[in-house]
Design an enzyme around this catalytic site. Structure first.
Site, mmCIF file in Angstrom:
data_model
loop_
_atom_site.group_PDB
_atom_site.id
_atom_site.type_symbol
_atom_site.label_atom_id
_atom_site.label_comp_id
_atom_site.label_asym_id
_atom_site.label_seq_id
_atom_site.Cartn_x
_atom_site.Cartn_y
_atom_site.Cartn_z
ATOM 1 C CG ASP A 12 0.596 -7.975 -1.088
ATOM 2 O OD1 ASP A 12 -0.486 -7.839 -1.667
ATOM 3 O OD2 ASP A 12 0.838 -7.468 0.023
ATOM 4 C CG ASP A 106 1.316 -3.752 -0.092
ATOM 5 O OD1 ASP A 106 0.446 -3.699 -0.983
ATOM 6 O OD2 ASP A 106 1.293 -4.570 0.838
ATOM 7 C CD GLU A 107 -1.276 -5.857 -4.696
ATOM 8 O OE1 GLU A 107 -1.277 -7.020 -5.125
ATOM 9 O OE2 GLU A 107 -2.266 -5.307 -4.187
HETATM 10 P P1 TTP Z 1 -2.732 -4.943 1.351
HETATM 11 O O1 TTP Z 1 -1.530 -5.524 0.683
HETATM 12 O O2 TTP Z 1 -4.075 -5.337 0.828
HETATM 13 O O3 TTP Z 1 -2.733 -5.275 2.891
HETATM 14 P P2 TTP Z 1 -1.530 -5.397 3.896
HETATM 15 O O4 TTP Z 1 -0.225 -5.250 3.230
HETATM 16 O O5 TTP Z 1 -1.767 -4.462 5.027
HETATM 17 O O6 TTP Z 1 -1.694 -6.852 4.467
HETATM 18 P P3 TTP Z 1 -1.380 -8.250 3.753
HETATM 19 O O7 TTP Z 1 -0.280 -8.860 4.560
HETATM 20 O O8 TTP Z 1 -2.647 -9.005 3.831
HETATM 21 O O9 TTP Z 1 -0.951 -7.940 2.360
HETATM 22 O O10 TTP Z 1 -2.651 -3.369 1.278
HETATM 23 C C1 TTP Z 1 -1.427 -2.674 1.411
HETATM 24 C C2 TTP Z 1 -1.616 -1.411 2.211
HETATM 25 O O11 TTP Z 1 -2.599 -0.593 1.605
HETATM 26 C C3 TTP Z 1 -2.081 -1.651 3.615
HETATM 27 O O12 TTP Z 1 -1.013 -1.866 4.520
HETATM 28 C C4 TTP Z 1 -2.864 -0.414 3.922
HETATM 29 C C5 TTP Z 1 -3.378 0.062 2.604
HETATM 30 N N1 TTP Z 1 -4.815 -0.293 2.479
HETATM 31 C C6 TTP Z 1 -5.770 0.656 2.795
HETATM 32 O O13 TTP Z 1 -5.416 1.786 3.162
HETATM 33 N N2 TTP Z 1 -7.098 0.318 2.724
HETATM 34 C C7 TTP Z 1 -7.522 -0.929 2.337
HETATM 35 O O14 TTP Z 1 -8.745 -1.199 2.288
HETATM 36 C C8 TTP Z 1 -6.532 -1.903 1.983
HETATM 37 C C9 TTP Z 1 -6.945 -3.289 1.550
HETATM 38 C C10 TTP Z 1 -5.197 -1.537 2.077
HETATM 39 MG MG MG Z 2 0.212 -6.258 1.472
#
Ligand code: TTP
Ligand code: MG
Length: 395
Positions: A12, A106-107
């Protein structure tokens, strides 16, 4: 390592959208960057770690984020760019396992089971190499969890974020899992958490140590079984690659609304050819053809037909699309803003039936020649052929 032992890796990206912005705009590095909808009702997509310190997080109304972090840098974001980076990341992941399940932009999960020849049993080194490759090729930081199943792998990638790398081995499951709050169990949201808290369950270990009969009486059989399995770190969900596409289609919004049927038919033909090419490239035959029509006033209609014999050739798709179109009455004075053609209800490559074998063979050899040209020179080159010569030769 036992033969049946599974190893799953979850990766992720850290602060994905914000990290891409900071990478592409060096002046944003080290600053609180907040990406999301900037209009009145906008919400935060994500925030850089600098902004998270102020309590800004995903899904928070943008107005609240502005209040919490007045010095933040607020951006709308560049979604095509995030999509492109995501594709690059998944391309990298494909070098680390043949079995990948993308979960979001992203995961994803990678199945490492049976890959000892590549991991050499050194899971930490393998995870590190994956992180280093992503960093070297994209300039972005990923967090990784490696564990015997999906639940623990995803949990692991989150435990030491950012830049985390956590391996959960079977002998460490209880030590790592049991002190965590029950909200970390997959599927336990705010409501379930409250319900469980009412029975005194706070940590995952509280559930694991309870007897299943009591838990079943308290929360019902299904939830109890689910919680008990996960609380013991058991989860046998397989890593499933992306499901097959369910339909293949193309649509076009016109710069100027179409005013005549012949004009519309020309576009339907071109759309049918594009869909046919995609079907054949994917080795698919479709039993359902659908058209979509949007009129000048934005009213949108779909019409579809299910066929006993599956189609994949341009003129067959076009014939069905045109029949559907002919049967659709366009109100006087209205133009056509958008047209679409799509095919669904796939089965495998068709068999040549006794009755129309000859005709089918002719089509097959003709289309295989066309498709070779398309594959070599691109779709555009053959568009005209599709409209004139191909159809003439089939009459
Ligand atoms: P995430 O992997 O949940 O968040 P992140 O990568 O920004 O942070 P983390 O380091 O905690 O993993 O989500 C990936 C992307 O998806 C995030 O950068 C933006 C998008 N996203 C949204 O647009 N809305 C949301 O509610 C979430 C959770 C993510
Ligand atoms: Mg992320």
């Amino acid at each position: 390592m036992a033969q049946h032992e599974r190893w799953i890796l979850h990766v992720d990206m850290d602060c994905f959208f914000a990290a891409v912005e900071q990478r592409d705009n060096p002046e944003l590095r080290g600053k609180p960057v907040i990406v999301g909808g900037l209009s009145g009702r906008g919400v935060v997509s994500t925030a850089s770690y600098e902004a998270r310190k102020y309590g800004v997080h995903s899904a928070m109304p943008m107005a609240v984020a502005r209040r919490k972090c007045p010095d933040g840098i607020f951006m709308q974001g560049n979604y095509p760019q995030y999509g492109a980076v995501s594709a690059q990341i998944f391309e990298i992941l494909s070098h680390f396992s043949p079995l990948i399940e993308p979960l979001s932009i992203d995961e994803g999960f990678l199945d490492l089971t049976g890959m000892e020849r590549f991991t050499k049993g050194r899971l930490r080194d393998y995870g590190l190499k994956l992180k280093q490759t992503i960093l070297a090729e994209t300039g972005l930081v990923a967090s990784v969890g490696i564990a015997p199943n999906k639940f623990l792998a995803k949990l692991g990638s989150d435990l030491e974020k950012p830049d985390g790398l956590v391996i959960i081995r079977p002998e460490n499951i209880e030590r790592i899992l049991w002190p965590l709050p029950i909200s970390r169990i997959w599927g336990v949201g705010r409501k379930t958490e409250e319900r469980l808290a009412a029975f005194g369950y706070r940590h995952i270990g509280d559930i694991a140590k309870k007897d299943i009969d009591t838990l079943q009486k308290q929360v019902g059989g299904r939830l109890a079984n689910h919680l008990m399995e996960l609380a013991h770190g058991r989860d046998d969900r397989p890593v499933e690659p992306l499901r097959e596409v369910q339909s293949i289609g193309k649509e076009n919004t016109f710069e100027e609304d179409l005013k005549s049927r012949p004009e519309a038919e020309k576009h339907l033909l071109s759309l049918a050819a594009q869909v046919g090419w995609r079907l054949r490239r994917g080795g698919k035959n479709a039993h359902t053809v659908q058209i979509k029509i949007r009129l000048s006033d934005f009213s949108t209609y779909t019409r579809q037909k299910t066929l006993t014999e599956a189609v994949c050739y341009d003129e067959d798709i076009y014939r069905e699309a045109k029949n559907l179109f002919d049967a659709f009455a366009i109100p006087a004075g209205s133009g056509i803003r958008l047209l679409g053609v799509s095919c669904s209800g796939f089965d495998g490559p068709s068999e040549i039936s006794l009755f129309n074998g000859e005709e089918k063979r002719k089509k097959e050899s003709l289309y295989s020649a066309i498709d070779k040209i398309k594959a070599k020179f691109g779709e555009g080159k053959i568009g005209h052929l599709g409209e004139s010569r191909v159809f003439d030769s089939l009459k």
